[in-house]
Design an enzyme around this catalytic site. Structure first.
Site, PDB file in Angstrom:
ATOM      1  CG  ASN A 248       9.567  12.565 -11.228  1.00  0.00           C
ATOM      2  OD1 ASN A 248       8.683  13.292 -10.801  1.00  0.00           O
ATOM      3  ND2 ASN A 248       9.695  11.304 -10.864  1.00  0.00           N
ATOM      4  CB  CYS A 336      13.107   7.714  -4.117  1.00  0.00           C
ATOM      5  SG  CYS A 336      12.501   8.199  -2.489  1.00  0.00           S
TER       6      CYS A 336
END
Lengths: 622, 559
Positions: A248, A336
């Site tokens: 990410n 998350c």
């Protein structure tokens, strides 16, 4: 209704899902605006809500007709054979349309009418009040306050209007932090532990990329940290696997750098993403739906699906969270990626371990309203309520319920509710019959005017709560046990048969201890009530028997008076659960059943020596 | 042999005992000819510190020792699957205790075993040995039909050394035919009646394999015996517990299975069931997997699968159901056999009776069933249960067939929780006593051996202990109601469960489950005192009883 071309088909066969010789019931299939209904020759009805249909499949034409297989989101699978292909095609096309509504206004909730008056309907929506819940936890207080920053959803669309934040977090800090968090989901309070003065906070991932920093976000975490007077460190739990979080970063997102935030302890817990979970469940269902399944293929299929491993990962994370608070008095911030799937799982299960209130029927409703509905778990997308991106569908909430079920298995006396309650809630996240689970966030729900146009599920569940009570529930047990500490050794993770084979009754125990105990405690309560009434009556009449009553020790469940013996209440044995046909019936031991004939035919075949015992003996008996 | 020769150190002070789930205990360790005893030192505040370990040495399956400087550690792995650890000061003492325990636990002579020395005051020898004579069972059948008779052809065990003196055979067949048929069956185990199904008069027979051999031998008497069972045009089923191929291969070794040509009215069904070494290995693998609490979920599932234990449970249950269905639904007679007819054969015949016959599901009836179908029927208990899952000894004839039976009965109890009069506790107790017991019930391999060893004269019967009112109560299922129906279980893998109460008994804490069970019992018993009309059922009364407290004193020390 424009989708319905055929409303009634006769001579349709309903095939037994697990029969290897396609044993079937014959009956009539009806298609209504909301349901598919099958009535067999013994007038037994099978209702299937269109919204529950996950997939419809038309198989190749056979000599007996055209097979139609319907898979439901509540794990029911029905297999029809329609005599004429044209009828089958019509029904198939209708179901295809009806099961995939294009817009919210087509959903059942907007037409469902339980004939309740308006004020009662509104009252129903007020049953769960989250402000009340935060008050119960002990906020606002000297460290935490209600923020109006999101009053008009201006900084985060998927959050509720009311958010609790540390008193020391100023508006610019909140706004700044929200800009540094994915989808604006900045750190807010999810649960406050009154005794430990520690908190569970939740957010989404920071937009940190490889090196970006945000002073306001750092201040925000610091504010959360100092809102806990006892502790100088806080945990930041990233519930993703480390690899996913690192990937990410390349997209300008990522995770907190410990060097930039004062006194945080950063921890990955490795719960997989929605796509992994979706395919895991798919594999699980493929295995459990196999005909004539051997023990070994079942176990290896269960292993390969990874499903129980994922359930364990979620529970392990919740335990880590609960222990950080109960044992270390430390505040924990959970996130998350977007903070609405894994974060909801971990925060809600963690709270459930910490606080016995969430183990009551009302408390569980509050927990779902808070951590799932209000914080924007995307029920509509995850449950595939509307025709849309199938990659958004994922059994995240199902996993949460399964986590709770595993806890009830380890602590049979700690929960006020039973398995039927969990199954019923699961039924309704997909049914779209009530407004609660429609839409993806509060803002959307307001736009849909759900509180004006639909009913809330909770009052209905509360009305029939008798069905959902755990007769073994022990309040003392629940209070004395401050923190539930489940053992997550692997052998404690079991396949949840009553969820995934809810409708395959032949696989269930033929006599239910649970139903018996329910009935007994119900009868005991009734006796107690009748006893008190009689006692009162006798006192009123001021007659002799009073003496008799006081002579014998009055035990609540032991009616002492002979008068009670003839009371008509003893004779009624009303079933409590829908599946509770009668108290001690043995399902499947009916001698006049038809599955056995199929076995006889096989047995009578001329070929030498090989008679296959139809996959389960139960097949022949029910 | 004198036991004293095997005991080099009889007593050691300051030994620490640890056992999972309990705090360690320090005390004095004594070793006697049959027991390891540990009495704790008196507690500080005047408590009479007598927490005791009273371990029957026969229960020890494996002894592992580790010595570091002057402290020795002995790990005792017991046949009932619990694991104890003793820390013994002094290297020599440690080695002595270990070697004595090892030697005493492997005494193989039946008459040296503890039941021959155990003399509780409350019980009389010879009680309990004649509780379930075959004559009684026969009389029930005789009262319904004249087609069967009690034969004493094996009165002196010369026809079949593993059969009891009396057996039930077709009335139409005389003893001479039996003698000849016996010669055509392995070990002389000619077909005898195992179960008479009152409902429709069908029967279940059992035997060993016929000695067909490579030359396709026939035996007129054996054929006569089997056809005497069937009326007129009736057909029967032979359930062979081996695969068709294995049965065929057995011909090379002189065995075989009933060919259609010689037994035209019997239809053969093959249902291969595992026994012997593979079954023992399955048991060992399962116990190993259960003991490794560090396994990931995936590893656990894969080990559970590779142990194949649950597949064996499914196999046994399905075959028993098949036999039961042949009788109940097909109204046909059944003959069950494998090779020797002493293992999987008995597993199937005994299980089928639990499924079919409500009488076998009562506590007394179950004892009778065990007597008839396992003990008198010649299941070689001595061979099969010499070692359990931990032993390092070279395995000979060990195989947990009876444990598999208990597991299947447990599965039935899970699926029909009101239909068995006895509780899980009885099954656990039986498991323990097959491996190590102070009673003579499970000693020896056959009635013949029991006669030779005078088991019935010189040891106490487990049943007379169990049938004492206080013990009886403890083994009852409070939820029981008489259920006249056949209990057909589901044998889908999703319906079968690992028997946690047995395999995880010493590994995981079951406190919360036990408390919940005690609550169930409390609710049921308090409900029971309500007038009968309310329940509409009669149920046996029993007191609440915390299920299975984790105790190290176990059941082997009633004395």
């Amino acid at each position: 209704m424009e989708h319905i071309r055929t409303t009634k088909v006769e001579q349709v066969k309903l095939i037994d899902r697990f029969s290897t010789s396609n044993k079937s019931l014959t009956g009539t299939l009806y298609l209504t605006a909301t349901h598919l209904l099958f009535i067999d020759s013994s007038q037994k009805e099978t209702w299937i809500l269109h919204h529950h249909i996950a997939a419809v499949e038309k198989l190749a034409l056979t000599t007996s007709g055209c097979p139609l297989v319907i898979q439901c989101k509540n794990f029911r699978i029905v297999h029809f054979i329609v005599p004429r292909e044209r009828d089958c095609h019509d029904i198939y096309n209708s179901l295809l349309q009806l099961s995939k509504p294009a817009s919210y206004d087509e959903l059942y909730a907007f037409s469902y009418n339980p004939k309740q008056n308006e004020s009662k309907r509104l009252q129903g929506w007020q049953l769960i009040d989250l402000a009340e819940e935060y008050k119960r936890m002990g906020v606002p207080n000297s460290n935490w306050q209600l923020s109006d920053a999101n009053r008009d959803y201006e900084i985060c669309e998927s959050y509720p209007r009311e958010l609790y934040v540390p008193r020391t977090a100023s508006k610019p800090v909140i706004v700044g932090s929200s800009k540094f968090r994915s989808k604006g989901r900045f750190p807010v309070l999810s649960y406050y532990h009154r005794d430990k003065e520690a908190a569970i906070c939740r957010c989404s991932q920071p937009l940190s990329g490889f090196s970006a920093r945000c002073l306001e976000d750092e201040n925000m975490l610091h504010a959360i940290s100092i809102a806990n007077p006892a502790h100088h460190y806080m945990y930041v739990m990233d519930t993703r696997p480390k690899l996913n979080a690192m990937a990410n970063r390349a997209a300008g997102k990522g995770y907190e750098n410990e060097d930039n935030y004062a006194n945080i302890r950063f921890q990955f817990v490795g719960i997989e993403n929605i796509h992994v979970m979706r395919s895991s469940l798919q594999k699980l269902l493929e295995v459990s739906g196999t005909k004539a399944l051997s023990v070994n293929s079942f176990l290896s299929g269960l292993e390969n699906s990874g499903w129980l491993r994922h359930i364990k990962a979620v529970l392990d994370a919740a335990i880590f969270l609960a222990k950080a608070i109960a044992v270390e008095n430390a505040t924990v911030l959970v996130h998350c990626s977007d903070g609405w799937d894994r974060t909801s799982q971990v925060c809600s299960l963690g709270s459930l371990l910490l606080d016995s209130y969430y183990r009551t029927i009302k408390g569980f409703m509050v927990l779902i309203e808070k951590d799932w509905i209000s914080f924007g778990h995307k029920f509509s997308d995850r449950c595939g309520q509307l025709d849309g991106d199938s990659k958004e569908i994922s059994p995240v909430f199902t996993q949460f319920l399964e986590g709770v079920w595993h806890l009830t298995e380890q602590f049979p006396q700690a929960f006020e509710y039973n398995e039927a309650f969990l199954l019923q809630i699961h039924e309704h996240i997909h049914s779209c019959q009530f407004g609660n689970f429609l839409g993806n966030c509060q803002k959307e729900r307001e736009e849909l005017k759900l509180k004006e146009k639909t009913y809330s599920l909770w009052p209905f569940l509360l009305d029939e709560q008798k069905k959902y009570l755990n007769p073994l529930y022990n309040q003392d047990f629940s209070q004395k046990l401050v923190l539930l500490e489940p053992n997550t050794v692997s052998f404690n993770f079991k396949f949840w048969r009553n969820m995934y084979h809810q409708f395959d009754r032949t696989m269930h125990p033929r006599q239910s201890v649970f139903n018996l105990i329910m009935t007994m405690s119900e009868q005991n309560k009734q006796l107690e009530k009748d006893f008190k009434e009689l006692e009162a009556k006798m006192k009123q009449r001021n007659r002799q028997p009073e003496e008799l009553l006081t002579k014998e020790p009055v035990q609540s469940v032991h009616p002492a008076s002979p008068a009670l013996k003839t009371s008509p209440c003893f004779k009624k044995e009303q079933p409590l659960l829908p599946m509770n046909d009668s108290i001690r019936t043995i399902e499947g031991s009916n001698t006049a059943d038809n599955r056995y004939r199929e076995y006889m035919e096989e047995l009578s075949k001329a070929e030498p020596a090989v008679v296959s015992l139809e996959c389960g003996v139960a097949r022949m008996t029910c | 042999m004198e036991f004293a020769e095997l005991i080099k150190t009889a007593k050691v002070e300051n030994v620490q005992l640890s056992c999972p789930g309990l705090p360690p205990i320090k005390g004095t360790l004594c070793i006697t000819s049959h027991h390891l005893l540990l009495s704790s030192q008196p507690g500080g505040n005047g408590e009479p510190g007598t927490v005791e370990l009273w371990l029957l040495i026969r229960n020890v399956d494996a002894v592992e020792k580790r010595v570091a400087s002057s402290l020795g550690t002995i790990t005792l792995k017991c046949k009932d699957l619990k694991v104890l650890q003793l820390e013994i000061p002094g290297m020599e003492e440690c080695l002595n205790i270990a070697s004595s325990t090892e030697a005493l636990s492997s005494v193989d002579s039946v008459m040296m075993m503890y039941p021959f020395f155990y003399r509780p005051q409350s019980m009389k020898l010879k009680d309990g040995w004649q509780l379930y004579p075959l004559q009684h069972y026969y009389q029930q059948i005789a009262s319904e039909t004249g087609a069967w008779r009690l034969s004493c052809v094996n009165g002196d065990f010369t026809i079949c050394s593993s059969y009891p003196p009396a057996v039930i055979v077709p009335a139409a067949v005389d003893d001479n035919v039996l003698k000849k048929a016996a010669r055509f069956r392995q070990g002389g185990r000619f077909p005898v009646l195992s179960y008479y199904h009152k409902k429709n008069g069908t029967v279940m027979l059992r035997s060993s394999q016929p000695l067909i051999g490579p030359n396709r031998k026939r035996c007129q008497e054996d054929e006569l015996l089997l056809s005497a069972v069937l009326d007129g045009g009736e057909r029967g089923f032979v359930i062979d517990t081996r695969s068709a191929q294995a049965a065929k291969q057995a011909r090379m070794m002189g065995g075989g299975t009933e060919p259609k040509s010689s037994y035209p009215r019997w239809k053969r069904l093959h249902r291969p069931l595992e026994r012997g070494r593979p079954l023992q290995e399955s048991f060992i693998k399962l116990v190993e997997a259960c003991n490794d609490t560090s396994l990931s979920v995936d590893r656990w599932l894969s080990k559970l699968e590779s142990s194949k234990w649950l597949a064996h449970v499914k196999g046994a249950l399905s075959t028993a159901c098949l036999a039961a269905q042949c009788m109940e639904r097909e109204e046909a007679c059944v003959l069950v056999h494998g090779a020797e007819g002493t293992d999987t054969t008995l597993l199937v015949t005994a299980l089928a009776q639990v499924i079919l016959d409500p009488d076998c599901r009562t506590l007394a009836g179950f004892q009778g069933l065990l007597e008839r179908e396992w003990i008198e029927a010649g299941h070689p208990f001595h061979f099969r249960y010499a070692h359990s899952a931990y032993s390092h000894a070279r395995l000979k004839q060990e195989a947990p067939i009876f444990l598999l039976f208990l597991d299947c009965v447990w599965q039935l109890g899970r699926q029909f929780p009101f239909s068995l009069q006895f509780s899980e506790r009885l099954l656990l107790m039986l498991f323990e006593h097959t491996y190590a017991s102070c009673y003579g019930t499970f000693l020896c391999n056959s009635e013949k051996e029991r006669c030779l060893c005078e088991v019935k004269e010189k040891t106490h019967s487990l049943w007379s202990w169990l049938n004492q009112p206080s013990e009886w109560k403890k083994h009852l299922n409070p939820l029981y109601t008489y259920n006249a129906l056949v209990i057909w279980p589901s044998v889908e893998p999703q319906s079968l469960q690992l028997w946690q109460g047995l395999f995880l008994r010493w590994i995981r804490s079951s406190q919360y489950l036990d408390e919940a069970w005690a609550e169930v019992q409390r609710l049921v018993t308090s409900h029971e005192d309500a007038p009968e009309e309310s329940a509409g059922h009669t149920r046996c009364h029993s007191q609440p009883d915390a299920a299975y407290p984790l105790t190290i004193t176990g059941t082997a020390n009633e004395g």
